[in-house]
Design a protein around this motif. Sequence first.
Motif, mmCIF file in Angstrom:
data_model
loop_
_atom_site.group_PDB
_atom_site.id
_atom_site.type_symbol
_atom_site.label_atom_id
_atom_site.label_comp_id
_atom_site.label_asym_id
_atom_site.label_seq_id
_atom_site.Cartn_x
_atom_site.Cartn_y
_atom_site.Cartn_z
ATOM 1 N N ASP A 92 0.852 -1.191 0.000
ATOM 2 C CA ASP A 92 0.000 0.000 0.000
ATOM 3 C C ASP A 92 0.890 1.245 0.000
ATOM 4 O O ASP A 92 1.980 1.255 0.583
ATOM 5 C CB ASP A 92 -0.894 0.031 1.236
ATOM 6 N N THR A 93 0.400 2.321 -0.639
ATOM 7 C CA THR A 93 1.106 3.596 -0.649
ATOM 8 C C THR A 93 0.414 4.552 0.315
ATOM 9 O O THR A 93 -0.809 4.743 0.252
ATOM 10 C CB THR A 93 1.127 4.221 -2.049
ATOM 11 N N ILE A 94 1.182 5.142 1.222
ATOM 12 C CA ILE A 94 0.634 6.120 2.156
ATOM 13 C C ILE A 94 1.343 7.466 1.950
ATOM 14 O O ILE A 94 2.495 7.520 1.505
ATOM 15 C CB ILE A 94 0.781 5.669 3.618
ATOM 16 N N THR A 95 0.615 8.537 2.253
ATOM 17 C CA THR A 95 1.183 9.880 2.205
ATOM 18 C C THR A 95 1.438 10.344 3.626
ATOM 19 O O THR A 95 0.502 10.434 4.435
ATOM 20 C CB THR A 95 0.228 10.849 1.493
ATOM 21 N N VAL A 96 2.692 10.616 3.927
ATOM 22 C CA VAL A 96 3.093 10.991 5.277
ATOM 23 C C VAL A 96 3.553 12.449 5.276
ATOM 24 O O VAL A 96 4.382 12.852 4.453
ATOM 25 C CB VAL A 96 4.240 10.088 5.781
ATOM 26 N N GLN A 97 2.974 13.237 6.184
ATOM 27 C CA GLN A 97 3.404 14.631 6.338
ATOM 28 C C GLN A 97 4.215 14.757 7.620
ATOM 29 O O GLN A 97 3.807 14.284 8.682
ATOM 30 C CB GLN A 97 2.206 15.584 6.395
ATOM 31 N N LEU A 98 5.395 15.379 7.510
ATOM 32 C CA LEU A 98 6.290 15.534 8.645
ATOM 33 C C LEU A 98 6.821 16.960 8.697
ATOM 34 O O LEU A 98 6.620 17.748 7.767
ATOM 35 C CB LEU A 98 7.462 14.551 8.557
ATOM 36 N N LYS A 99 7.514 17.249 9.793
ATOM 37 C CA LYS A 99 8.134 18.559 9.954
ATOM 38 C C LYS A 99 9.591 18.353 10.362
ATOM 39 O O LYS A 99 9.891 17.574 11.266
ATOM 40 C CB LYS A 99 7.407 19.373 11.016
ATOM 41 N N ARG A 100 10.489 19.036 9.651
ATOM 42 C CA ARG A 100 11.910 18.951 9.952
ATOM 43 C C ARG A 100 12.473 20.375 10.042
ATOM 44 O O ARG A 100 12.355 21.147 9.097
ATOM 45 C CB ARG A 100 12.652 18.156 8.888
ATOM 46 N N ALA A 109 10.137 23.143 9.027
ATOM 47 C CA ALA A 109 9.568 23.150 7.671
ATOM 48 C C ALA A 109 8.798 21.855 7.412
ATOM 49 O O ALA A 109 9.294 20.759 7.689
ATOM 50 C CB ALA A 109 10.682 23.316 6.636
ATOM 51 N N LEU A 110 7.560 21.978 6.879
ATOM 52 C CA LEU A 110 6.759 20.809 6.533
ATOM 53 C C LEU A 110 7.273 20.161 5.258
ATOM 54 O O LEU A 110 7.725 20.845 4.342
ATOM 55 C CB LEU A 110 5.296 21.219 6.341
ATOM 56 N N TYR A 111 7.198 18.851 5.200
ATOM 57 C CA TYR A 111 7.466 18.154 3.953
ATOM 58 C C TYR A 111 6.600 16.904 3.883
ATOM 59 O O TYR A 111 6.106 16.400 4.906
ATOM 60 C CB TYR A 111 8.956 17.824 3.802
ATOM 61 N N THR A 112 6.367 16.402 2.675
ATOM 62 C CA THR A 112 5.457 15.272 2.441
ATOM 63 C C THR A 112 6.174 14.194 1.642
ATOM 64 O O THR A 112 6.941 14.498 0.719
ATOM 65 C CB THR A 112 4.203 15.739 1.682
ATOM 66 N N LYS A 113 5.896 12.935 2.004
ATOM 67 C CA LYS A 113 6.468 11.796 1.298
ATOM 68 C C LYS A 113 5.366 10.791 0.981
ATOM 69 O O LYS A 113 4.492 10.518 1.810
ATOM 70 C CB LYS A 113 7.528 11.092 2.159
ATOM 71 N N GLN A 114 5.415 10.262 -0.217
ATOM 72 C CA GLN A 114 4.583 9.116 -0.574
ATOM 73 C C GLN A 114 5.447 7.865 -0.466
ATOM 74 O O GLN A 114 6.476 7.751 -1.150
ATOM 75 C CB GLN A 114 4.021 9.264 -1.985
ATOM 76 N N ILE A 115 5.024 6.927 0.396
ATOM 77 C CA ILE A 115 5.865 5.790 0.738
ATOM 78 C C ILE A 115 5.104 4.485 0.509
ATOM 79 O O ILE A 115 3.951 4.346 0.937
ATOM 80 C CB ILE A 115 6.317 5.867 2.209
ATOM 81 N N VAL A 116 5.744 3.536 -0.174
ATOM 82 C CA VAL A 116 5.178 2.207 -0.371
ATOM 83 C C VAL A 116 5.602 1.329 0.808
ATOM 84 O O VAL A 116 6.795 1.139 1.052
ATOM 85 C CB VAL A 116 5.642 1.581 -1.697
ATOM 86 N N LEU A 117 4.612 0.808 1.536
ATOM 87 C CA LEU A 117 4.899 -0.020 2.705
ATOM 88 C C LEU A 117 5.428 -1.391 2.292
ATOM 89 O O LEU A 117 5.086 -1.910 1.226
ATOM 90 C CB LEU A 117 3.650 -0.179 3.561
#
Length: 550
Positions: free
Chosen positions: A452-460, A463-471
């Motif tokens: 499954d592909t999930i969209t993860v939003q994080l802050k570093r 600054a916010l950034y987003t990743k689409q990750i295949v589990l």
Amino acid sequence: MRNWPKSLVTDLSLFYCSPADESAGLYVLYMKIFKLLLITLTFCVDVYGQNTAIEKAYPATVRVWAYDTISRQQMSAQFSAVVVTPQGDIFTAAHTTVPGTTYKVMFPDGTATIALALGKIELADDPMVPDVSMMKIITPGNWPYAEIGYSSSLKLLQPCISIAYPESLNQPLPCVRFGRITSLRDDRGFLQSTCIMEPGDSGGPLFDCLGRVIGIHSAIGIPESENHEIPVDLYRKYRTALGTAKKYNALPDITDTIGHDPLVAPTPQYTLPESLPAACQLITSKIKDKEEKIYGTVFTHGYIVSKSSMVGNEPEIHFNGKVIKAVVVSRNRDKDLVLLKVHGKLPEGVIPSKSVLLQRGQFLISTNIDTANIISVVGSLPLDLPGISSTGFLGASIAYKDGPLLLTFVRRNSPADENNLKEGDELISINGVTIDKAEKYYAELQKYWPDDTITVQLKRQGALYTKQIVLASKPVIAATHPAEMFPGGKSIRRDGFTGVFVHDAVLTPNRCGGPVFDMAGNFRGINIARYSRTATIVMPADIVYEFLKK
């Protein structure tokens, strides 16, 4: 559940059957042994009606863990035990208890009470034996209890019943398993049986077919057939000494009279089913360029149902020496079922019919293609198994504490690592769902499967950034306990199910997908996964029929 030294492993290969065994004549012996097992045990289940051994023994089998009565906190892993008097005397294994410690005791009916650990015996030069321990419920009451039997009267191959709480299932109700006595006394004075055990079962009772306690679960070897039991006569002999809350490093001088068994079990009769539908067929396919083999269950009109996660998109059916192409008609990810259509001649297979009531201890048959059919019993009524081991794997951890949800660990070569997530990143959301607690993070991840592909939003660094990750699939951890070392191991997809039931069939993962019948020839479901050393999971007939309809 403890491990025995390798030198103590008993060779029980006599009781297994492979194609090579059949030509050696062992198949005949194998079937005679299991017919003997079936004859006697089915008498216990079917003939006694409401007074069956299971119904007598089940209410007295308890789930236990160390418990701080002030903070009301569980203080240890669970184990099993059995109440043997209405006043609350309890037999269990010494390696689970500490004399003078309080324990919470849970009965199958949901009743909870507190017990005190009394005496235990662990020899100074060998703490693994005799592993005898007693407890006592401190709340006055008239408690469900099981009758104490006599281990001295047991015979080789005598049928026996295990009722205990395997830790891996983490269920409030115990599981039933059947087997036979394979050693009356091993090198350390223990019984051995084929009633399969795993951690959590330690201290649980072994019963005869009259529902009497004949042993207490102690330890296992690597083969599923090697299970060591404390003879109940040791509890009879040292019961007075065990009434004092102390640890004995030598056998106590105070002994009681063991007595003699006054009962002789009758010899019942039972008839095996004459025939079963030719419904089990082999399916091969490729998943990510790897060939997978799995059984399938044939239904009428050329349809086959099997385990979806083990069947690729271009499956082939092997029947009568021929390879027949099949087409994937439908998949159900939650149930891990796949429906195939074959354009070719197959046996008629299973004809859908009205479902039959499921009973604990009911005998089942899992049909095989190239080996003898496997006899098992229903261990549980339908239950739910949350998705834990089989769900998608990200590879990033969050600590259970207040404040921003910071990644505290990123596993090397995991999807999180490959997508450049870093320790110290703050997690904001997954697929648009705001994550404000660590519990919510792990609960949200359990909704997704590998690939499954999930969209993860994080802050570093603000600054916010987003990743689409295949589990990915969860990594396999090298086994260190014999309960994890059984041949074939566990199915990769083995949880995330609702309404399934457990039986004690010894199957390898690539022999799942095939049909399960009862002794009347009724279709009861499909083996959907090898869950643990003690448990194979069945997707019940009702769910399979509903899948077929849709």
